[in-house]
Design a protein around this motif. Structure first.
Motif, PDB file in Angstrom:
ATOM      1  N   GLU A   6       0.718  -1.191   0.085  1.00 18.20           N
ATOM      2  CA  GLU A   6      -0.004   0.089  -0.020  1.00 18.20           C
ATOM      3  C   GLU A   6       0.976   1.306   0.119  1.00 18.20           C
ATOM      4  O   GLU A   6       0.519   1.936  -0.431  1.00 18.20           O
ATOM      5  CB  GLU A   6      -1.707   0.017   1.140  1.00 18.20           C
ATOM      6  N   ILE A   7       2.105   1.274   1.155  1.00 19.27           N
ATOM      7  CA  ILE A   7       3.003   2.512   0.632  1.00 19.27           C
ATOM      8  C   ILE A   7       3.823   2.773  -0.345  1.00 19.27           C
ATOM      9  O   ILE A   7       3.929   4.028  -0.863  1.00 19.27           O
ATOM     10  CB  ILE A   7       4.060   2.086   1.587  1.00 19.27           C
ATOM     11  N   ASN A   9       2.446   1.681  -3.659  1.00 23.84           N
ATOM     12  CA  ASN A   9       1.498   2.258  -3.979  1.00 23.84           C
ATOM     13  C   ASN A   9       1.280   3.368  -4.218  1.00 23.84           C
ATOM     14  O   ASN A   9       1.258   4.629  -4.887  1.00 23.84           O
ATOM     15  CB  ASN A   9      -0.020   1.779  -4.108  1.00 23.84           C
ATOM     16  N   VAL A  10       1.403   4.059  -3.068  1.00 20.95           N
ATOM     17  CA  VAL A  10       1.149   5.958  -3.020  1.00 20.95           C
ATOM     18  C   VAL A  10       2.838   6.229  -3.020  1.00 20.95           C
ATOM     19  O   VAL A  10       2.026   7.268  -3.918  1.00 20.95           O
ATOM     20  CB  VAL A  10       0.983   6.115  -0.857  1.00 20.95           C
ATOM     21  N   LEU A  14       3.392   9.183  -6.596  1.00 17.46           N
ATOM     22  CA  LEU A  14       4.426  10.705  -5.998  1.00 17.46           C
ATOM     23  C   LEU A  14       4.840  11.426  -7.320  1.00 17.46           C
ATOM     24  O   LEU A  14       5.529  10.978  -7.553  1.00 17.46           O
ATOM     25  CB  LEU A  14       4.801  10.590  -5.071  1.00 17.46           C
ATOM     26  N   TRP A  63       8.277   9.446   6.439  1.00 16.87           N
ATOM     27  CA  TRP A  63       8.913   9.366   5.546  1.00 16.87           C
ATOM     28  C   TRP A  63      10.489   9.142   4.528  1.00 16.87           C
ATOM     29  O   TRP A  63      10.493   9.055   3.422  1.00 16.87           O
ATOM     30  CB  TRP A  63       8.333  10.560   4.685  1.00 16.87           C
ATOM     31  N   GLN A  99      -1.988   5.497   4.736  1.00 20.53           N
ATOM     32  CA  GLN A  99      -1.414   5.812   3.984  1.00 20.53           C
ATOM     33  C   GLN A  99       0.109   3.992   4.393  1.00 20.53           C
ATOM     34  O   GLN A  99       0.437   3.764   2.809  1.00 20.53           O
ATOM     35  CB  GLN A  99      -0.488   6.693   3.871  1.00 20.53           C
ATOM     36  N   PHE A 186      -3.668  15.037   4.799  1.00 17.95           N
ATOM     37  CA  PHE A 186      -3.626  13.875   4.196  1.00 17.95           C
ATOM     38  C   PHE A 186      -1.783  14.798   3.115  1.00 17.95           C
ATOM     39  O   PHE A 186      -1.165  13.614   2.603  1.00 17.95           O
ATOM     40  CB  PHE A 186      -4.448  12.975   3.344  1.00 17.95           C
ATOM     41  N   LEU A 190       1.715  13.886   1.765  1.00 19.15           N
ATOM     42  CA  LEU A 190       1.514  13.646   0.599  1.00 19.15           C
ATOM     43  C   LEU A 190       3.525  14.560  -0.106  1.00 19.15           C
ATOM     44  O   LEU A 190       3.572  14.257  -0.820  1.00 19.15           O
ATOM     45  CB  LEU A 190       0.711  13.419  -0.160  1.00 19.15           C
ATOM     46  N   THR A 194       5.852  13.833  -1.170  1.00 20.16           N
ATOM     47  CA  THR A 194       6.608  13.606  -2.407  1.00 20.16           C
ATOM     48  C   THR A 194       8.379  14.570  -2.642  1.00 20.16           C
ATOM     49  O   THR A 194       8.886  14.156  -3.207  1.00 20.16           O
ATOM     50  CB  THR A 194       5.775  14.313  -2.900  1.00 20.16           C
TER      51      THR A 194
END
Length: 207
Positions: A6-7, A9-10, A14, A63, A99, A186, A190, A194
């Motif tokens: 899932e991470i 995919n995030v 980006l 992150w 996320q 959220f 992100l 990014t």
């Protein structure tokens, strides 16, 4: 490194091309700092510092560590701290869970300790609010990355750091108690993700 799907995919979604040239110039000293450490084989220690160590500094730490692993930039340890200790704000935990991070609470109380996993095989990030000089953080040989302007102004000296790098973000706290809160947190997560993707993908290209 095996990042949770899932991470991953995030991360794929980006778009680093959305980062302005002006913002890339802000991020450049961090890229150069890490490149210099890689060249001489030194450990890379990044301490993300904000006023309360409750929101932006935690998102940046988590992150940063995730992107270092994702792009196979080795020997990176990310930390966070504040000019004072409070608690990691619960909305940060909720945002990261949404996320793809797996989070468990290791202790209760006014300043809970969290285990935050981004991979089955990588160590968990241990997250709690602390002063940047806390014994949990490095005392020397690290970059002090100032994630909020008030910490940058109110914290004129970070003892032991190799370099002080201001990379500030707007505080999502302004949305607390409003209908926009969930989306604001959220989006801030992100944005930070990014920019950390940009930093560590730039390094991966030069390895």
């Amino acid at each position: 490194m095996k990042i949770f799907k899932e991470i991953s995919n995030v991360i794929k979604l980006l778009d680093i091309n959305t980062i302005s040239e002006e913002r890339k110039a802000v991020l450049k000293p961090l890229v150069e700092y890490i490149q210099d450490k890689i060249k001489v084989g030194d450990a890379i220690r990044l301490n993300f510092i904000c006023t309360h160590n409750s929101r932006r500094s935690h998102l940046s730490q988590i992150w940063g560590q995730t992107m270092a692993s994702h792009f196979d930039v080795n020997n990176v340890s990310c930390y966070s701290g504040g000019t004072e200790a409070t608690a990691m704000f619960p909305k940060v935990q909720e945002t990261l869970v949404n996320q793809g991070f797996k989070i468990s609470k290791l202790s209760e109380g006014n300043n809970p300790i969290y285990s935050i996993k981004f991979s089955e095989n990588e160590p968990a990030v241990i997250a709690f609010s602390k002063e940047f000089s806390d014994d949990f953080n490095p005392a020397s040989g690290f970059a002090a990355i100032m994630t909020c302007s008030s910490a940058d102004k109110g914290c004129p000296m970070v003892l032991g750091c190799d370099k002080r790098i201001p990379i500030t973000y707007e505080d999502p706290k302004k949305s607390d108690g409003t209908p926009q809160q969930t989306q604001t947190y959220f989006n801030r997560s992100l944005q930070i993700a990014t920019e950390m993707k940009y930093v560590f993908s730039s390094l991966a290209e030069s390895l």
